[in-house]
Motif scaffolding. Structure first.
Motif, mmCIF file in Angstrom:
data_model
loop_
_atom_site.group_PDB
_atom_site.id
_atom_site.type_symbol
_atom_site.label_atom_id
_atom_site.label_comp_id
_atom_site.label_asym_id
_atom_site.label_seq_id
_atom_site.Cartn_x
_atom_site.Cartn_y
_atom_site.Cartn_z
ATOM 1 N N CYS A 88 38.066 31.228 38.482
ATOM 2 C CA CYS A 88 36.890 30.690 39.168
ATOM 3 C C CYS A 88 36.577 31.491 40.429
ATOM 4 N N LEU A 89 37.601 31.895 41.159
ATOM 5 C CA LEU A 89 37.397 32.705 42.358
ATOM 6 C C LEU A 89 36.729 34.025 42.003
ATOM 7 N N SER A 90 37.214 34.668 40.950
ATOM 8 C CA SER A 90 36.664 35.958 40.541
ATOM 9 C C SER A 90 35.216 35.823 40.091
ATOM 10 N N CYS A 91 34.937 34.819 39.264
ATOM 11 C CA CYS A 91 33.566 34.623 38.777
ATOM 12 C C CYS A 91 32.614 34.277 39.915
ATOM 13 N N HIS A 92 33.059 33.449 40.839
ATOM 14 C CA HIS A 92 32.219 33.069 41.982
ATOM 15 C C HIS A 92 31.865 34.292 42.821
ATOM 16 N N ALA A 93 32.802 35.229 42.944
ATOM 17 C CA ALA A 93 32.572 36.432 43.750
ATOM 18 C C ALA A 93 31.779 37.495 42.999
ATOM 19 N N GLY A 94 31.521 37.257 41.701
ATOM 20 C CA GLY A 94 30.790 38.230 40.908
ATOM 21 C C GLY A 94 31.616 39.446 40.549
ATOM 22 N N VAL A 95 32.946 39.262 40.504
ATOM 23 C CA VAL A 95 33.865 40.357 40.189
ATOM 24 C C VAL A 95 34.353 40.198 38.753
ATOM 25 N N ASP A 96 34.447 41.296 38.023
ATOM 26 C CA ASP A 96 34.977 41.263 36.657
ATOM 27 C C ASP A 96 36.377 40.647 36.695
ATOM 28 N N HIS A 97 36.553 39.580 35.921
ATOM 29 C CA HIS A 97 37.835 38.869 35.969
ATOM 30 C C HIS A 97 38.940 39.558 35.180
ATOM 31 N N HIS A 98 38.610 40.494 34.321
ATOM 32 C CA HIS A 98 39.629 41.145 33.510
ATOM 33 C C HIS A 98 40.632 41.871 34.405
ATOM 34 N N GLY A 99 41.914 41.643 34.137
ATOM 35 C CA GLY A 99 42.955 42.266 34.940
ATOM 36 C C GLY A 99 43.158 41.609 36.292
ATOM 37 N N TYR A 100 42.760 40.335 36.410
ATOM 38 C CA TYR A 100 42.860 39.652 37.705
ATOM 39 C C TYR A 100 44.294 39.478 38.190
ATOM 40 N N VAL A 101 45.280 39.695 37.325
ATOM 41 C CA VAL A 101 46.678 39.582 37.749
ATOM 42 C C VAL A 101 47.175 40.866 38.410
ATOM 43 N N GLY A 102 46.387 41.925 38.385
ATOM 44 C CA GLY A 102 46.812 43.214 38.901
ATOM 45 C C GLY A 102 46.846 43.278 40.421
ATOM 46 N N TYR A 103 47.721 44.066 40.949
ATOM 47 C CA TYR A 103 47.930 44.211 42.399
ATOM 48 C C TYR A 103 46.636 44.561 43.132
ATOM 49 N N ASP A 104 45.811 45.442 42.551
ATOM 50 C CA ASP A 104 44.614 45.929 43.228
ATOM 51 C C ASP A 104 43.358 45.115 42.941
ATOM 52 N N HIS A 105 43.469 44.084 42.101
ATOM 53 C CA HIS A 105 42.288 43.278 41.794
ATOM 54 C C HIS A 105 41.877 42.464 43.017
ATOM 55 N N PHE A 106 40.586 42.183 43.105
ATOM 56 C CA PHE A 106 40.038 41.390 44.205
ATOM 57 C C PHE A 106 40.809 40.090 44.424
ATOM 58 N N VAL A 107 41.162 39.405 43.341
ATOM 59 C CA VAL A 107 41.854 38.126 43.473
ATOM 60 C C VAL A 107 43.196 38.297 44.179
ATOM 61 N N GLN A 108 43.986 39.260 43.738
ATOM 62 C CA GLN A 108 45.315 39.440 44.322
ATOM 63 C C GLN A 108 45.244 40.033 45.727
ATOM 64 N N SER A 109 44.242 40.842 45.991
ATOM 65 C CA SER A 109 44.036 41.327 47.363
ATOM 66 C C SER A 109 43.739 40.157 48.298
ATOM 67 N N SER A 110 42.949 39.199 47.809
ATOM 68 C CA SER A 110 42.629 38.009 48.604
ATOM 69 C C SER A 110 43.873 37.192 48.886
ATOM 70 N N VAL A 111 44.701 37.005 47.853
ATOM 71 C CA VAL A 111 45.952 36.258 48.023
ATOM 72 C C VAL A 111 46.847 36.941 49.049
ATOM 73 N N ARG A 112 46.961 38.243 48.932
ATOM 74 C CA ARG A 112 47.834 39.005 49.831
ATOM 75 C C ARG A 112 47.358 38.883 51.287
ATOM 76 N N GLU A 113 46.043 38.947 51.500
ATOM 77 C CA GLU A 113 45.495 38.831 52.858
ATOM 78 C C GLU A 113 45.814 37.475 53.459
ATOM 79 N N VAL A 114 45.645 36.433 52.673
ATOM 80 C CA VAL A 114 45.903 35.084 53.163
ATOM 81 C C VAL A 114 47.375 34.910 53.511
ATOM 82 N N MET A 115 48.261 35.331 52.619
ATOM 83 C CA MET A 115 49.688 35.146 52.863
ATOM 84 C C MET A 115 50.166 35.969 54.049
#
Length: 334
Positions: free
Chosen positions: A143-170
């Motif tokens: 849902c985070l990826s789709c809301h941001a308009g980012v391709d969700h494929h590979g969202y588990v990857g280190y460099d994906h927008f989703v994981q970059s967001s998680v890393r910034e928050v933590m």
């Protein structure tokens, strides 16, 4: 220095086994309220930090866009048992983003709740990704990826927008720089980052108290923890420690387990963050530890402290139901 023995396992009149561990309680300003063992040691918190990983889902507006209420937010922070309610809700969340089960990247496994597992086997079912204990978190990632308009494929990857967001928050919450040198791969395929145990506890204290956080991040943290405390079944499940602890003291304890003997918690009314690890990775040891720590922190509420203390002392029975031993707090937790 060696970590102290914090849990004993008895059989008859003898101590049969011992679990060493480390535990720390920190307030929102970073002051240490309680410490046992080498709490500056870096550990992988694993699933215990799912509420941190879900912050971007709320902050970005994705949770509101896709209609997340308390149950949905609790599931996004969960390590659920794969019971029917968990699987159904994970499917509903993904569908709201126009996606389906194959879009998840967490992998498949059977339910960890025995009755459900037996039913699945009898029905000839095959495991799917909605039954993965991390499917709620992954549904939130989609849902985070789709809301941001980012391709969700590979969202588990280190460099994906989703994981970059998680890393910034933590990194922001713990004050620790997280990157490749502290990164491993979690059971559900996303990056997991090692950080000092006391810094993890401080991160949770900041979530509980709002200390040093921006207005939106503090609001999102409160919302996530409140949702988990309101719907504890969706954080874990039947006879699970996280669920039971939050049911013992509704609205007063947020608790979340992680693999390899980790447990994190907050006491919102006190602004405390708690992080601990059973050194040998034992879940049974970590559960005794978290119950005993919480019992000490609620010493000013005798009834609740006793209930938590009783919960932390586990009776072990054999297949005939005969008591054969006990788990009990030891050392600095006795």
């Amino acid at each position: 220095m060696q970590n102290p023995v914090l849990v004993e396992v008895t059989r008859g009149q003898m101590v049969e086994s011992r679990h060493r561990g480390m535990a720390v309680v920190v307030d929102g300003d970073g002051a240490v309220v309680m410490r046992l063992g080498e709490v500056e040691t870096a550990v992988f918190p694993r699933s215990a930090v799912k509420s941190m990983q879900a912050l971007s889902l709320v902050e970005s507006g994705a949770a509101d866009r896709y209609g997340f209420g308390d149950k949905e937010l609790a599931l996004a922070c969960s390590s659920h048992s794969g019971e029917p309610e968990h699987m159904r809700l994970a499917g509903e969340i993904v569908a709201r983003a126009g996606l389906s089960e194959p879009d998840l990247e967490c992998g498949c496994h059977w339910s960890s709740e025995q009755k459900v597992l037996i039913g699945q086997a009898r029905a000839g079912d095959k495991p799917n990704q909605f039954g993965n204990n991390c499917s709620g978190k992954h549904a939130g990632f989609l849902c985070l990826s789709c809301h941001a308009g980012v391709d969700h494929h590979g969202y588990v990857g280190y460099d994906h927008f989703v994981q970059s967001s998680v890393r910034e928050v933590m990194s922001d919450l713990t004050g620790v720089s997280l990157g490749h040198d502290t990164c491993g791969t979690d059971g559900c395929s996303i990056p997991t980052y090692a950080a000092p145990l006391d810094r993890i506890a401080h991160g949770f204290a900041r979530m509980a108290s709002g200390a040093g956080l921006g207005r939106e991040r503090a609001k999102a943290a409160r919302r996530l923890m409140a949702a988990c405390m309101a719907e504890p079944f969706y954080v874990a499940g039947t006879r699970r420690a996280c669920t039971e602890l939050m049911q013992i003291a509704p609205g007063r304890i947020f608790a979340k387990t992680g693999a390899e003997g980790v447990f994190c918690a907050t006491i919102p009314e006190k602004g405390y963050g708690i992080a601990l690890k059973c050194e040998d990775g034992s879940t049974r040891g970590a559960e005794v530890m978290i119950g005993a720590v919480l019992a000490r922190l609620f010493a000013d509420d005798q009834e609740l402290s006793v209930r938590l203390g009783d919960w932390s002392r586990k009776i072990m029975r054999n297949w005939n139901g005969i008591e054969v031993g006990r788990l009990r707090p030891a050392g600095g937790l006795a």
